[in-house]
Scaffold this motif. Structure first.
Motif, short mmCIF file in Angstrom:
data_model
loop_
_atom_site.label_atom_id
_atom_site.label_comp_id
_atom_site.label_asym_id
_atom_site.label_seq_id
_atom_site.Cartn_x
_atom_site.Cartn_y
_atom_site.Cartn_z
N TYR A 239 0.87 -1.16 0.00
CA TYR A 239 0.00 0.00 0.00
C TYR A 239 0.91 1.22 0.00
O TYR A 239 2.13 1.10 0.16
N ASN A 240 0.34 2.40 -0.21
CA ASN A 240 1.15 3.62 -0.25
C ASN A 240 0.87 4.51 0.96
O ASN A 240 -0.28 4.61 1.41
N VAL A 241 1.91 5.14 1.45
CA VAL A 241 1.79 6.19 2.46
C VAL A 241 2.18 7.49 1.79
O VAL A 241 3.27 7.61 1.23
N CYS A 242 1.29 8.47 1.83
CA CYS A 242 1.47 9.72 1.10
C CYS A 242 1.45 10.90 2.07
O CYS A 242 0.61 10.94 2.98
N PHE A 243 2.36 11.82 1.87
CA PHE A 243 2.43 13.03 2.68
C PHE A 243 2.10 14.21 1.78
O PHE A 243 2.81 14.48 0.81
N LEU A 244 1.00 14.89 2.10
CA LEU A 244 0.49 15.98 1.29
C LEU A 244 0.73 17.30 2.01
O LEU A 244 0.26 17.49 3.13
N SER A 245 1.46 18.19 1.38
CA SER A 245 1.70 19.50 1.97
C SER A 245 1.52 20.57 0.92
O SER A 245 1.26 20.29 -0.26
N GLU A 246 1.68 21.82 1.34
CA GLU A 246 1.40 22.94 0.44
C GLU A 246 2.28 22.91 -0.80
O GLU A 246 1.83 23.21 -1.90
N ASN A 247 3.54 22.49 -0.63
CA ASN A 247 4.48 22.57 -1.74
C ASN A 247 4.96 21.22 -2.26
O ASN A 247 5.81 21.19 -3.15
#
Length: 273
Positions: A239-247
């Motif tokens: 599975y994937n672990v994703c980190f979403l931030s402004e940039n």
């Protein structure tokens, strides 16, 4: 924001290609519970079951009810080509658009999450018809007007991946969808999908995308052009672990069954300069 992206769990009472989809999904969920309990969202992008059977949805419901995630983080469930829209809806409390498709939006710390229904019931290929396209356009117009990022989730690959047996069952309306994405690539920040059963990343119409493998039967990409040829075997599910931030958007692939092979080394007096 931390996102756990799971896809193609294929819950089924019998083995699939010699693999136990129920046991493997439970192992995946257990790993998430232990190592990613701080996630802000868990999303499963379709093929929840292998044959769309009511008993399989009930099995999934029971697994999720016994998960520690339910107390804080209810996984968002989407359907895929192996699912049955009406049977799924009869078991789970799901949201629909005005046309009856299982698609909705959700406000998150990173922006608006857009859950899209690409199922063409009875076929393995996907559709994103004019009705669904109009809904998506309205959602993206709203996000653009608010200055929000939109993160899109769907089951089918929205672009040809150069593997014949995947592309033949991709999104039939891919050109129209890609044209729409081109109009909104200032708003659509990332596109998450599944369906192909191997790790994918790239961009379509200026929108970056990523996809995990299945939690059960991972596949091997074959570039020979043979439509009826599929590579599978004792391959690591993930599975994937994703980190979403402004940039930025960062995507990690977690081969959860390989965790026991990992050896940890801790350096004493480590100086990062």
């Amino acid at each position: 924001m931390k996102l756990v992206h799971i896809s193609d769990i294929h819950i089924h009472a019998e083995p699939i290609l010699g693999l136990d989809s129920i046991a493997n999904f439970k192992k995946c969920l257990a790993y998430v519970e232990t190592h990613d309990q701080d996630a802000d969202r868990v999303v499963i992008t379709g093929d929840l079951t292998h044959l769309g059977l009511e008993e399989s949805y009930q099995e999934l419901q029971a697994i999720l009810a016994n998960s520690s995630l339910k107390d804080r983080l209810e996984p968002r469930l989407m359907i895929g080509n192996h699912d049955n829209r009406e049977i799924f809806a009869s078991v789970f409390n799901t949201r629909r658009d005005d046309a009856g498709f299982i698609q909705w939006t959700e406000e998150t710390p990173a922006g608006v999450f857009v859950y899209m229904d690409t199922v063409d019931q009875g076929r393995h290929s996907g559709r994103y018809c004019e009705s669904r396209m109009a809904w998506l356009r309205s959602v993206l117009d709203d996000a653009r007007g608010k200055g929000q990022k939109a993160y899109l989730f769907m089951h089918h690959n929205p672009v040809r991946v150069h593997v014949a047996n995947a592309d033949i069952i991709g999104n039939v309306d891919e050109r129209a969808l890609q044209a729409l994405l081109s109009e909104y690539n200032d708003t659509a920040a990332h596109l998450f999908f599944g369906h192909c059963h191997y790790t994918l990343s790239g961009a379509v119409s200026g929108v970056p995308y990523s996809a995990p493998r299945s939690t059960n039967h991972s596949c091997w990409p074959d570039f020979s052009g043979q439509i009826n040829r599929m590579g599978h075997g004792d391959l690591a599910p993930n599975y994937n672990v994703c980190f979403l931030s402004e940039n930025s958007t960062v995507v990690h692939s977690i081969d959860f069954l390989d965790a026991e092979k990992v050896k940890w080394r801790v350096e004493e007096g480590f100086d990062h300069h």
